[in-house]
Scaffold this motif. Structure first.
Motif, mmCIF file in Angstrom:
data_model
loop_
_atom_site.group_PDB
_atom_site.id
_atom_site.type_symbol
_atom_site.label_atom_id
_atom_site.label_comp_id
_atom_site.label_asym_id
_atom_site.label_seq_id
_atom_site.Cartn_x
_atom_site.Cartn_y
_atom_site.Cartn_z
ATOM 1 N N HIS A 277 0.802 -1.225 0.000
ATOM 2 C CA HIS A 277 0.000 0.000 0.000
ATOM 3 C C HIS A 277 0.835 1.276 0.000
ATOM 4 C CE1 HIS A 277 -4.060 -1.509 0.144
ATOM 5 N NE2 HIS A 277 -3.781 -2.326 1.158
ATOM 6 N N GLU A 278 2.134 1.181 -0.236
ATOM 7 C CA GLU A 278 2.934 2.404 -0.269
ATOM 8 C C GLU A 278 2.437 3.356 -1.347
ATOM 9 O OE1 GLU A 278 5.436 3.504 1.837
ATOM 10 O OE2 GLU A 278 4.628 1.842 3.022
ATOM 11 N N ASP A 279 2.180 2.842 -2.529
ATOM 12 C CA ASP A 279 1.746 3.680 -3.648
ATOM 13 C C ASP A 279 0.474 3.174 -4.308
ATOM 14 O OD1 ASP A 279 4.036 5.620 -3.760
ATOM 15 O OD2 ASP A 279 5.158 3.760 -4.024
ATOM 16 N N THR A 280 -0.139 2.168 -3.724
ATOM 17 C CA THR A 280 -1.388 1.620 -4.254
ATOM 18 C C THR A 280 -2.484 1.808 -3.216
ATOM 19 O OG1 THR A 280 -0.195 -0.057 -5.523
ATOM 20 C CG2 THR A 280 -2.538 -0.429 -5.155
ATOM 21 N N PRO A 281 -3.574 2.491 -3.576
ATOM 22 C CA PRO A 281 -4.654 2.696 -2.609
ATOM 23 C C PRO A 281 -5.339 1.389 -2.239
ATOM 24 C CG PRO A 281 -4.892 4.150 -4.524
ATOM 25 C CD PRO A 281 -3.857 3.126 -4.872
ATOM 26 N N GLY A 282 -6.187 1.478 -1.241
ATOM 27 C CA GLY A 282 -7.015 0.345 -0.880
ATOM 28 C C GLY A 282 -8.208 0.245 -1.799
ATOM 29 N N PRO A 283 -9.045 -0.735 -1.521
ATOM 30 C CA PRO A 283 -8.999 -1.574 -0.334
ATOM 31 C C PRO A 283 -8.024 -2.733 -0.448
ATOM 32 C CG PRO A 283 -10.902 -2.148 -1.650
ATOM 33 C CD PRO A 283 -10.255 -0.970 -2.323
ATOM 34 N N LEU A 314 -0.218 4.945 1.667
ATOM 35 C CA LEU A 314 0.563 5.189 2.872
ATOM 36 C C LEU A 314 1.525 6.348 2.691
ATOM 37 C CD1 LEU A 314 1.323 1.606 4.242
ATOM 38 C CD2 LEU A 314 -0.556 3.154 4.794
ATOM 39 N N ARG A 315 2.078 6.486 1.511
ATOM 40 C CA ARG A 315 2.997 7.607 1.274
ATOM 41 C C ARG A 315 2.268 8.939 1.425
ATOM 42 N NH1 ARG A 315 7.776 6.596 -0.779
ATOM 43 N NH2 ARG A 315 7.018 4.698 -1.834
ATOM 44 N N ILE A 316 1.053 9.010 0.888
ATOM 45 C CA ILE A 316 0.262 10.234 1.002
ATOM 46 C C ILE A 316 -0.112 10.493 2.457
ATOM 47 C CG2 ILE A 316 -1.973 11.269 0.422
ATOM 48 C CD1 ILE A 316 -1.737 9.816 -2.308
ATOM 49 N N VAL A 317 -0.495 9.454 3.172
ATOM 50 C CA VAL A 317 -0.857 9.599 4.585
ATOM 51 C C VAL A 317 0.317 10.148 5.386
ATOM 52 C CG1 VAL A 317 -1.340 8.282 6.686
ATOM 53 C CG2 VAL A 317 -2.712 7.892 4.640
ATOM 54 N N ARG A 318 1.511 9.629 5.169
ATOM 55 C CA ARG A 318 2.674 10.118 5.914
ATOM 56 C C ARG A 318 2.942 11.592 5.612
ATOM 57 N NH1 ARG A 318 5.101 5.442 3.821
ATOM 58 N NH2 ARG A 318 4.816 3.643 5.212
ATOM 59 N N GLU A 319 2.860 11.957 4.360
ATOM 60 C CA GLU A 319 3.103 13.349 3.991
ATOM 61 C C GLU A 319 2.085 14.274 4.639
ATOM 62 O OE1 GLU A 319 2.951 13.225 -0.244
ATOM 63 O OE2 GLU A 319 4.974 12.366 -0.469
ATOM 64 N N GLU A 320 0.827 13.859 4.663
ATOM 65 C CA GLU A 320 -0.212 14.693 5.249
ATOM 66 C C GLU A 320 -0.067 14.778 6.773
ATOM 67 O OE1 GLU A 320 -3.852 17.039 4.707
ATOM 68 O OE2 GLU A 320 -1.992 16.579 3.630
ATOM 69 N N LEU A 321 0.266 13.672 7.421
ATOM 70 C CA LEU A 321 0.480 13.713 8.866
ATOM 71 C C LEU A 321 1.664 14.608 9.216
ATOM 72 C CD1 LEU A 321 -0.072 9.977 9.906
ATOM 73 C CD2 LEU A 321 -1.580 11.918 10.378
ATOM 74 N N GLU A 322 2.717 14.538 8.425
ATOM 75 C CA GLU A 322 3.883 15.397 8.676
ATOM 76 C C GLU A 322 3.485 16.859 8.560
ATOM 77 O OE1 GLU A 322 7.287 17.841 8.184
ATOM 78 O OE2 GLU A 322 5.832 17.470 6.571
#
Length: 388
Positions: A277-283, A314-322
């Motif tokens: 899921h690093e660069d592939t969305p869910g589900p 997950l990459r997008i989530v990390r960037e947004e949390l940062e």
């Protein structure tokens, strides 16, 4: 033998004890929170007592605990091992045991059907303990719903006195819950709590780290000296929300926690590495080919192109949390961020790959717990003991 009443002061790590016909069922979410979500997955996860333990002082050399377990069976997959009860004597491992009998929950992963079969109460027994005054802890199975029925000892017991150790309140996904850890004291939060010298309240909820408002209010209302929130993987692998909703939901979650803990060290932990899921969305979806071979394997079935429309990876989530934590720290100096890849990253994935594509194994749990302590509890870390 003394029959010891199962009083709340003997039980740590649970937020509520529900009276039952036989005894008590520990819950990790309070009743008012459970009524706000009818998800069977959440109901199962919060009733599995990850981090919950009986704790008392005694000279007893023999301890027996009657318990009614709910054990899961997945047709087509190898049998799951029975849940483990870990005994600590004065904080040190002193034995492990399982309980026979119990209810059976048969879950067909192909059809989604669930069948519940009743079973008997079982007994876990620890004998040959030293006859000196000592602190005992019995950690309940982290992955097996456990109804407490009776406690017996061959000497009186007293609740442990209030300790000076700080209380660490943690919320996360199945990884924090302890999926694929062998025993309740070897989930990464339990290991980290032991190494960090803190009391754990583990609100790691398998499939349930979804920024739910009732979870935020539970964190808000629970006493804690240290708080961490590990968020991301469940939002991606359930494909629950888009980027537009994610940012405000994180802000709202943190705002609610801060209502009850305005200056408590609050650590936001982004997702550990999950190659699928690093660069592939869910589900996420079950790999039915693997299931047909008797293996549990997950795969990402989203389309990477859909990130343009706001789907999360997950990459997008990390960037947004940062970004969110960086912006909030201007007015909240006690808010911190830990990149989950510092706990489990690329090199770890090569050495200790996720067996089912989503969850770390026992060795990886130990590595994550040790690294969390090295980073969060370091002298310059967010959970450092100040003023001493």
């Amino acid at each position: 033998m003394h029959t010891i009443p199962l009083a709340p002061e003997l039980i740590r790590g649970a937020l509520e004890l529900e009276p039952t016909a036989l005894g008590f069922l520990p819950h990790r979410l309070p009743a008012w929170a459970r009524t706000q979500c009818a998800d069977p997955q959440l109901a199962l996860a919060e009733s599995q007592p990850s981090g919950v333990r009986l704790a008392f002082r005694t000279r007893a050399t023999l301890v027996e605990l009657d318990a009614l377990a709910t054990k899961r069976v997945y047709p087509g997959l190898p049998p799951r091992p029975d849940g483990v009860y870990d005994l600590l004597v004065d904080g040190q491992p002193a034995g492990s045991a399982t309980v026979a009998g119990g209810h059976t929950l048969s879950i067909d992963l192909r059809t989604g059907t669930v069948e519940r079969r009743p079973g008997p109460v079982g007994t876990v027994r620890f004998a040959g303990l030293p006859g000196t005054e000592k602190d005992l802890e019995i950690w309940l199975p982290h992955n097996e719903t456990t109804e407490l029925v009776a406690l017996r000892t061959d000497a009186p017991v007293t609740p442990l006195p209030n300790r000076s150790r700080r209380v660490w309140l943690h919320h996360g996904s199945s990884i924090s819950h302890g999926s694929d850890a062998a025993r309740p004291t070897t989930t990464w939060p339990a290991l980290a709590a032991s190494l960090g010298g803190v009391e754990l309240i583990n609100l790691g909820l398998g499939g349930g780290a979804l920024l739910d408002p009732f979870t935020a209010r539970t964190l808000r209302d629970t006493h804690a000296d240290l708080i961490s929130v590990k968020v991301g993987i469940n939002l991606v692998n359930t494909d629950l929300m888009r980027l537009r909703a994610f940012g405000p939901a994180v802000h709202g979650f943190l705002d609610t926690v801060r209502e009850g803990h305005p200056s408590t060290p609050l650590l936001v932990v982004s997702p550990i590495l999950c190659p699928a899921h690093e660069d592939t969305p869910g589900p996420s979806a079950l790999d039915h080919t693997a299931l047909g071979e008797g293996r549990l394997q997950f795969r990402a079935v989203g389309d990477p192109a859909d990130t343009a429309a706001g789907k999360l990876t997950l990459r997008i989530v990390r960037e947004e949390l940062e970004r969110i934590v960086r912006e909030r720290t201007a007015g909240d100096p006690h808010l911190h961020l830990l990149d989950g890849r510092d706990l489990y990253g690329e090199s770890d994935s090569g050495e200790l790959p996720l067996p089912d594509g989503l969850h770390p194994d026992g060795a990886a749990h130990r590595r994550i717990g040790e690294r969390f302590v090295a980073l969060a509890f370091a002298a310059d870390g967010p959970f450092a003991l100040r003023g001493c």
